[in-house]
Design an enzyme around this catalytic site. Structure first.
Site, mmCIF file in Angstrom:
data_model
loop_
_atom_site.group_PDB
_atom_site.id
_atom_site.type_symbol
_atom_site.label_atom_id
_atom_site.label_comp_id
_atom_site.label_asym_id
_atom_site.label_seq_id
_atom_site.Cartn_x
_atom_site.Cartn_y
_atom_site.Cartn_z
ATOM 1 C CD GLU A 173 -2.090 1.192 3.160
ATOM 2 O OE1 GLU A 173 -3.257 1.828 3.183
ATOM 3 O OE2 GLU A 173 -1.817 0.253 3.872
ATOM 4 C CE LYS A 182 -7.398 1.058 4.390
ATOM 5 N NZ LYS A 182 -6.395 1.629 5.022
ATOM 6 C CB CYS A 192 -3.620 -1.737 5.203
ATOM 7 S SG CYS A 192 -2.686 -1.361 6.697
#
Length: 262
Positions: free
Chosen positions: A42, A109, A145
């Protein structure tokens, strides 16, 4: 069916061009090793912290993403790399570019890191839908994440055929955070009876700040929750061969997806 993938555990810098050079360098090494899928962390376009992300955000068809595409094409591999794309509300999206070998898609995300005193949603707008795409004949789902803390997302991707989940991260340091990272990646493999390949940013040298940067410890987990290979904290390239037949074997043995009631 087998897939050779590589996790490039690196520390991204504040300069996007410097980070493209890092992608070139590690992709070259991965291609020499025979990897067909090369995964970067990321925030590969630019690390968290420093100037506002809006100053460096680019559209998915902008020059930075095109630079990644050229690297993928030059080496004949698929690359996964984190970047930031602009939105209309003055924030950015935390985006994974997935490109090369006939694939060119992206994932925004969904679960934003509003935790441990950090508010990602102040500067980042959430995405809406998970992404599952076929790479080298393998169905691959993608997460970034904080997404790894949400098992329902990984089960949804498994329902869409995912045999492998790729997690790119810039995992914040802190008490117990490495334990969380290892536990969560192994749990998501068990939840979905799929491989998990989780690539974190390497631990920065002498970093002081509140923005999540990375702790390293990238790893690959089998569908039965066993760790196949793992790294320490330093920058390194991890290349692993996955036997995708193991997914079917584990799903027949532990049919948690078929046995669900909710």
């Amino acid at each position: 069916m087998n897939l050779r993938l590589a996790l490039a555990q690196v520390t991204s810098a504040e300069d996007p061009e410097e980070n493209l050079a890092t992608i070139e360098r590690y992709t070259t090494r991965a291609a020499v090793d025979g990897a067909r899928l090369v995964v970067f962390p990321e925030a590969m376009m630019r690390c968290f912290g420093g100037s506002p992300l809006t100053e460096i955000a680019q559209p998915i068809d902008g020059p930075w993403a095109d630079g990644v595409r050229m690297i993928a094409d030059r080496h004949g591999v698929s690359i996964v790399a984190g970047m930031f794309t602009p939105t209309r509300d003055g924030r950015v999206r935390n985006t994974l570019l997935v490109t090369g070998n006939g694939v060119d898609v992206h994932y925004d995300k969904i679960h934003l890191f509003d935790a441990f005193g950090f508010a990602e949603s102040d500067t980042v707008a959430p995405g809406g839908d998970p992404l599952v795409v076929t790479i080298e004949g393998v169905r691959v789902g993608f997460a970034i994440c904080y997404d790894v803390r949400f098992p329902e997302m990984f089960r949804k991707m498994a329902d869409e055929g995912a045999q492998l989940h790729v997690v790119s991260a810039s995992w914040g340091a802190g008490a117990g955070k490495i334990d969380h990272w290892e536990l969560l990646t192994r749990a998501r493999a068990l939840d979905s009876t799929a491989f998990v390949a989780a690539c974190d940013q390497a631990l920065p040298v002498d970093y002081v700040g509140s923005s999540p940067r990375g702790v390293g410890h990238s790893l690959v987990v089998a569908p039965d929750g066993q760790v196949i290979a793992a790294l320490g904290a330093e920058p390194e390239l991890l290349t692993v061969d996955l036997d995708l037949d193991a997914v079917g074997t584990v799903r027949r043995s532990i049919p948690v997806l078929a046995n669900r009631r909710f």
